[in-house]
Motif scaffolding. Structure first.
Motif: not given
Ligand code: N2P
Length: 616
Positions: A523, A561, A305, A353, A497
């Protein structure tokens, strides 16, 4: 003809001249203004493209240290040079054959030559991809060059033929009469006469190849990223003056070469030397200046990602293992799935995911992980292990987890606690939604109080109606840059996100993130190794590296994240651990729902979403 010339000095054209001059000036301005602006802003001190903040050479210096841009420029030049040589050679031969040989069905052949010029590029691109997949060709340099030759050779034929048509055949006959054989005649008479046409064809092919995006983006594997593809992926995270700088350099170099070619064509060989030499020197720059990791040729291809790993993390791995990591980025699970299913992209590590892990497993597209090569698996929190989508984690190692909620500007919209804020008419034109079938329909389903794993068609149609209703309020659908768009103030509310919002909040105190009260999606994204990965051992080394406590903490800090790594938690600053946008409270966790693979209903989601987007 003669009459027209005779009329020229009769007083009518001088009167017209100023107006015609002004008109042409306007046309040229229209053509060149964007280029001037681009060149000017490559010297702009500010990072934002729109405002002038003073003169600087910094972006050019930065460019000299940007391995990715220079590498892409190098690839573009290599591809363009090989394509030019091959396509011009074939094109010239074909032009001679079509013009000289008395071929049967000449008209049909004529038509077939020009066909690739009129076929929509996207059709050409997907058919080439299909062909390469069909014959089992790995995507990479070879496929890019083959594709470029395929769509440029027609142009070469047409240009060279034009020159041949005005050709005086008696010159060749004279040479033959004087005793020259066919080869000698060709080399000493024909070739010099059509040389300008060949040079023009070569320039055209070069230009077409160097700026192609559509076809290349389909058939380039990792490691064969060309400049346009690289620029496009950089644009996704905001245009920087570095891009302006590289474009300006490329523009200057090609203009110099053109001036050289033009002078050469006019028989001014000496005068051509300086511009051509300068142009070539500029183009050689990326080959001498490019910083290369001393990789000894070992490479790892990671498809992940966007905004999911920081350059410093990649650099540490490259240094530790003496390898080069090629990062390729995506913004939807579906893009990842399509690439992997096509079967010929040479990736070593992917980051799907959980519900996509299920699909990849069902289609037998993953290889089992060798746990003995992953000692740091022990760092993971048991809550993220042994989940139904991959029992015993035989195929996947959790990388990060997170949520999908709403980011918003407090000063503009006050307090937000429900998905309905994204449907509030007061915010018309100020709403951003992800470009993602599952997440957008998921948000609408949640708003209706339904599960985001709903398989019921009626319920899904109701959710679709909500999204259609919302459309006039939506400024844009975007899955990559949404945090920046929000921070810039262009929109006031954005679905997205959490990580990227959390990072933006560090710089913009007006920004907030909320998990709506109706519930939201959770996720868990994991690293996996696809079947047929060219470097499975290095892939394991990379996965284990991300599982080390320091690395996992670094990933959490730099991406925003959340980490599933228990050992990493202790290494995180207290403020970050207390950040609810990154680590939701127990009560919020209770409201989250993990996406599941919906099997055959997936197609319905995709169709409904496509309909929403194509509605006017
Ligand atoms: C990162 C996106 C987050 C992933 N750009 C969502 N599964």
């Amino acid at each position: 003809m003669e009459r027209a010339e005779a009329r020229a000095p009769d007083g009518r054209s001088p009167r017209r001249a100023p107006r015609l001059f002004a008109l042409s000036l306007f046309v040229y301005l229209f053509l060149y203004a964007p280029i001037f602006v681009l060149a000017a802003f490559s010297f702009n001190r500010g990072r934002l493209t729109a405002a002038w903040e003073g003169f600087t050479f910094d972006w050019y210096l930065k460019l000299l240290h940007n391995a990715h841009v220079l590498g892409a420029l190098r690839n573009s030049l290599l591809v363009a040079l090989v394509t030019t040589t091959v396509a011009t050679l074939f094109g010239t031969a074909a032009a001679l054959a079509l013009e000289r040989a008395r071929l049967r069905r000449a008209a049909l052949l004529d038509g077939l030559v020009t066909l690739p010029m009129v076929v929509p590029e996207i059709v050409l691109a997907s058919s080439l991809l299909l062909l390469f997949a069909g014959v089992g060709l790995r995507l990479g340099f070879a496929t890019v060059i083959l594709a470029h030759v395929a769509f440029t050779v027609s142009y070469a034929v047409v240009v060279v033929r034009a020159r041949l048509q005005g050709f005086d055949a008696s010159l060749e006959e004279a040479a033959m009469d004087l005793g020259a054989g066919p080869l000698r005649t060709f080399v000493h008479v024909t070739l010099p006469l059509i040389a300008p046409g060949i040079v023009a064809a070569a320039l055209m092919v070069f230009a077409l190849s160097i700026d192609d995006y559509v076809v290349t983006s389909f058939v380039a594997g990792v490691g064969a990223t060309t400049l346009p593809v690289q620029i496009y992926s950089m644009v996704k995270s905001g245009i920087t003056p570095e891009i302006n700088a590289v474009s300006t350099l490329l523009l200057t170099a090609t203009s110099l070469l053109l001036v050289g070619a033009w002078r050469l064509e006019r028989g001014r060989g000496r005068a051509a030397l300086l511009p051509a030499g300068l142009g070539l020197a500029l183009l050689a720059l990326p080959f001498v200046a490019a910083p290369r990791a001393s990789s000894g040729g070992r490479e790892l291809n990671v498809y992940i990602w966007s905004n999911y790993i920081a350059p410093e993390t990649v650099r540490r791995f490259e240094e530790r293992h003496g390898v080069r990591v090629n990062l390729d980025l995506y913004d939807t699970n579906e893009a990842l799935l399509a690439k992997v299913q096509a079967g010929n992209a040479p990736y070593d590590v992917l980051c799907p995911s959980s519900y996509i892990v299920e699909i990849l497993l069902a289609q037998n597209l993953l290889q089992p992980l060798d746990h003995s090569a992953l000692p740091h698996l022990a760092n993971l929190d048991a809550r993220f292990l042994d989940r139904p989508y991959d029992r015993g984690n035989r195929y996947s190692a959790p990388y990060v987890w997170g949520t999908c909620g709403i980011g918003y500007l407090k000063s503009r919209v006050g307090r937000v606690d429900s998905w309905s804020a994204l449907w509030d008419a007061r915010f018309a034109g100020r709403v951003l939604m992800l470009d993602d079938a599952r997440e957008t329909l998921g948000a609408a389903l949640k708003r209706l109080g339904l599960s985001l794993n709903t398989r019921d068609e009626q319920a899904l149609r109701r959710a679709q109606r909500l999204l259609v209703e919302q459309k006039p309020l939506v400024r844009t659908y975007d899955s990559s840059n949404y945090h920046d768009v929000l921070a810039s103030g262009d929109v006031w509310l954005a679905q997205g996100w959490n990580g990227q919002f959390a990072k933006a909040m560090e710089r913009h105190p007006d920004l907030a993130y909320v998990l709506p009260k109706e519930g939201a999606s959770l996720f868990i994204d994991s690293l996996v190794v696809p079947r047929g990965a060219p470097h499975p051992e290095l892939a394991h080394a990379f996965i284990d590296f991300t599982l080390e406590a320091e690395t996992a903490a670094e990933i959490c800090r730099t991406t925003g994240y959340s980490t599933p790594n228990r050992a990493a938690l202790a290494l995180l600053p207290a403020a970050l651990r207390a950040n609810r946008a990154i680590f939701p409270s127990q009560e919020e966790l209770g409201r989250l729902e993990l996406m599941e693979d919906l099997r055959d209903v997936t197609a319905l989601y995709d169709r409904l979403w496509t309909e929403v987007k194509s509605r006017r």
